[in-house]
Design a protein around this motif. Structure first.
Motif, PDB file in Angstrom:
ATOM      1  N   PRO A   1       0.801  -1.226   0.000  1.00 39.06           N
ATOM      2  CA  PRO A   1       0.000   0.000   0.000  1.00 39.06           C
ATOM      3  C   PRO A   1       0.834   1.277   0.000  1.00 39.06           C
ATOM      4  O   PRO A   1       0.481   2.241  -0.680  1.00 39.06           O
ATOM      5  CB  PRO A   1      -0.865  -0.122   1.252  1.00 39.06           C
ATOM      6  CG  PRO A   1      -0.191  -1.137   2.103  1.00 39.06           C
ATOM      7  CD  PRO A   1       0.546  -2.050   1.177  1.00 39.06           C
ATOM      8  N   VAL A   2       1.947   1.304   0.736  1.00 45.22           N
ATOM      9  CA  VAL A   2       2.782   2.509   0.747  1.00 45.22           C
ATOM     10  C   VAL A   2       3.406   2.708  -0.636  1.00 45.22           C
ATOM     11  O   VAL A   2       3.441   3.830  -1.155  1.00 45.22           O
ATOM     12  CB  VAL A   2       3.853   2.440   1.857  1.00 45.22           C
ATOM     13  CG1 VAL A   2       4.817   3.617   1.762  1.00 45.22           C
ATOM     14  CG2 VAL A   2       3.192   2.407   3.234  1.00 45.22           C
TER      15      VAL A   2
ATOM     16  N   ARG B   1      -0.659   6.789   8.937  1.00 49.02           N
ATOM     17  CA  ARG B   1       0.706   6.262   9.045  1.00 49.02           C
ATOM     18  C   ARG B   1       1.302   5.992   7.662  1.00 49.02           C
ATOM     19  O   ARG B   1       2.451   6.360   7.383  1.00 49.02           O
ATOM     20  CB  ARG B   1       0.694   4.980   9.878  1.00 49.02           C
ATOM     21  CG  ARG B   1       2.054   4.321  10.057  1.00 49.02           C
ATOM     22  CD  ARG B   1       1.978   3.007  10.837  1.00 49.02           C
ATOM     23  NE  ARG B   1       0.845   2.140  10.512  1.00 49.02           N
ATOM     24  CZ  ARG B   1       0.742   1.396   9.410  1.00 49.02           C
ATOM     25  NH1 ARG B   1       1.693   1.416   8.504  1.00 49.02           N
ATOM     26  NH2 ARG B   1      -0.308   0.630   9.215  1.00 49.02           N
ATOM     27  N   MET B   2       0.521   5.368   6.783  1.00 49.72           N
ATOM     28  CA  MET B   2       1.028   5.060   5.445  1.00 49.72           C
ATOM     29  C   MET B   2       1.287   6.330   4.636  1.00 49.72           C
ATOM     30  O   MET B   2       2.333   6.454   3.980  1.00 49.72           O
ATOM     31  CB  MET B   2       0.038   4.155   4.692  1.00 49.72           C
ATOM     32  CG  MET B   2      -0.027   2.746   5.237  1.00 49.72           C
ATOM     33  SD  MET B   2      -1.099   1.648   4.272  1.00 49.72           S
ATOM     34  CE  MET B   2      -2.737   2.254   4.671  1.00 49.72           C
ATOM     35  N   ILE B   3       0.365   7.257   4.685  1.00 50.45           N
ATOM     36  CA  ILE B   3       0.499   8.493   3.906  1.00 50.45           C
ATOM     37  C   ILE B   3       1.689   9.310   4.389  1.00 50.45           C
ATOM     38  O   ILE B   3       2.395   9.934   3.590  1.00 50.45           O
ATOM     39  CB  ILE B   3      -0.824   9.290   3.960  1.00 50.45           C
ATOM     40  CG1 ILE B   3      -1.912   8.524   3.183  1.00 50.45           C
ATOM     41  CG2 ILE B   3      -0.638  10.689   3.387  1.00 50.45           C
ATOM     42  CD1 ILE B   3      -3.324   8.990   3.460  1.00 50.45           C
ATOM     43  N   ALA B   4       1.959   9.276   5.683  1.00 54.18           N
ATOM     44  CA  ALA B   4       3.104  10.006   6.241  1.00 54.18           C
ATOM     45  C   ALA B   4       4.432   9.497   5.683  1.00 54.18           C
ATOM     46  O   ALA B   4       5.425  10.227   5.689  1.00 54.18           O
ATOM     47  CB  ALA B   4       3.098   9.897   7.763  1.00 54.18           C
ATOM     48  N   GLN B   5       4.449   8.288   5.161  1.00 55.84           N
ATOM     49  CA  GLN B   5       5.667   7.688   4.597  1.00 55.84           C
ATOM     50  C   GLN B   5       5.841   8.003   3.113  1.00 55.84           C
ATOM     51  O   GLN B   5       6.741   7.468   2.469  1.00 55.84           O
ATOM     52  CB  GLN B   5       5.629   6.166   4.778  1.00 55.84           C
ATOM     53  CG  GLN B   5       5.588   5.712   6.215  1.00 55.84           C
ATOM     54  CD  GLN B   5       5.437   4.205   6.304  1.00 55.84           C
ATOM     55  OE1 GLN B   5       6.239   3.460   5.748  1.00 55.84           O
ATOM     56  NE2 GLN B   5       4.393   3.760   6.989  1.00 55.84           N
ATOM     57  N   THR B   6       4.995   8.852   2.567  1.00 51.26           N
ATOM     58  CA  THR B   6       5.020   9.161   1.136  1.00 51.26           C
ATOM     59  C   THR B   6       5.241  10.648   0.925  1.00 51.26           C
ATOM     60  O   THR B   6       5.143  11.439   1.866  1.00 51.26           O
ATOM     61  CB  THR B   6       3.681   8.767   0.483  1.00 51.26           C
ATOM     62  OG1 THR B   6       2.660   9.686   0.896  1.00 51.26           O
ATOM     63  CG2 THR B   6       3.286   7.337   0.811  1.00 51.26           C
ATOM     64  N   PRO B   7       5.509  11.052  -0.325  1.00 52.00           N
ATOM     65  CA  PRO B   7       5.639  12.483  -0.615  1.00 52.00           C
ATOM     66  C   PRO B   7       4.351  13.275  -0.363  1.00 52.00           C
ATOM     67  O   PRO B   7       4.403  14.495  -0.235  1.00 52.00           O
ATOM     68  CB  PRO B   7       6.017  12.524  -2.101  1.00 52.00           C
ATOM     69  CG  PRO B   7       6.613  11.194  -2.388  1.00 52.00           C
ATOM     70  CD  PRO B   7       5.891  10.236  -1.488  1.00 52.00           C
TER      71      PRO B   7
ATOM     72  N   LEU C   1      -5.799  13.115  -1.766  1.00 53.29           N
ATOM     73  CA  LEU C   1      -4.357  13.331  -1.697  1.00 53.29           C
ATOM     74  C   LEU C   1      -3.949  14.337  -2.760  1.00 53.29           C
ATOM     75  O   LEU C   1      -4.258  14.156  -3.928  1.00 53.29           O
ATOM     76  CB  LEU C   1      -3.608  12.014  -1.940  1.00 53.29           C
ATOM     77  CG  LEU C   1      -3.984  10.856  -1.017  1.00 53.29           C
ATOM     78  CD1 LEU C   1      -3.765   9.527  -1.701  1.00 53.29           C
ATOM     79  CD2 LEU C   1      -3.170  10.959   0.251  1.00 53.29           C
ATOM     80  N   ALA C   2      -3.243  15.381  -2.347  1.00 52.54           N
ATOM     81  CA  ALA C   2      -2.812  16.409  -3.295  1.00 52.54           C
ATOM     82  C   ALA C   2      -1.312  16.303  -3.530  1.00 52.54           C
ATOM     83  O   ALA C   2      -0.540  16.142  -2.592  1.00 52.54           O
ATOM     84  CB  ALA C   2      -3.179  17.795  -2.783  1.00 52.54           C
ATOM     85  N   ALA C   3      -0.910  16.397  -4.814  1.00 55.30           N
ATOM     86  CA  ALA C   3       0.520  16.337  -5.167  1.00 55.30           C
ATOM     87  C   ALA C   3       1.189  17.662  -4.871  1.00 55.30           C
ATOM     88  O   ALA C   3       0.575  18.692  -4.844  1.00 55.30           O
ATOM     89  CB  ALA C   3       0.675  15.987  -6.638  1.00 55.30           C
TER      90      ALA C   3
END
Length: 102
Positions: free
Chosen positions: A10-11, A77-83, A100-102
């Motif tokens: 998922p990450v 938690r997962m989103i915090a590990q991404t850009p 989620l915004a880029a």
């Protein structure tokens, strides 16, 4: 839609979503909440206007799928590990709507 709980990484999937978005683009995830109750599932299925046999089967399937779903804390938690870093997470019925915004 309704597929995120099935991703093996998922990450990594979130990172790939970010990679393919244009600058300023938005990704949207709609999927089931792990904390959806049996009562909420029954209410959701009742709104689908189907016969009793199909409704019984759908409730059973949704209860099974719930085991693979994520909690809000899991998504945070997962989103915090991404850009992406963070997201707007809203609960709707038995699911989440995650923007989620880029």
């Amino acid at each position: 839609r309704a597929a995120f709980k099935n991703f093996g990484d998922p990450v990594g999937s979130l990172r790939e979503m970010h990679r393919v978005l244009r600058p300023g683009g938005t990704a949207l995830i709609n999927d089931m909440r792990k904390d959806a109750t049996d009562v909420e599932i029954a209410r959701e299925v009742a709104g689908m206007d189907m016969g009793w046999l199909m409704a019984m089967s759908t409730r059973s399937i949704l209860r099974g799928l719930r085991k693979r779903a994520y909690t809000r804390a899991d998504f945070d938690r997962m989103i915090a590990q991404t850009p992406f870093g963070r997201a707007d997470v809203g609960a709707e019925g038995i699911g989440f709507s995650i923007k989620l915004a880029a």
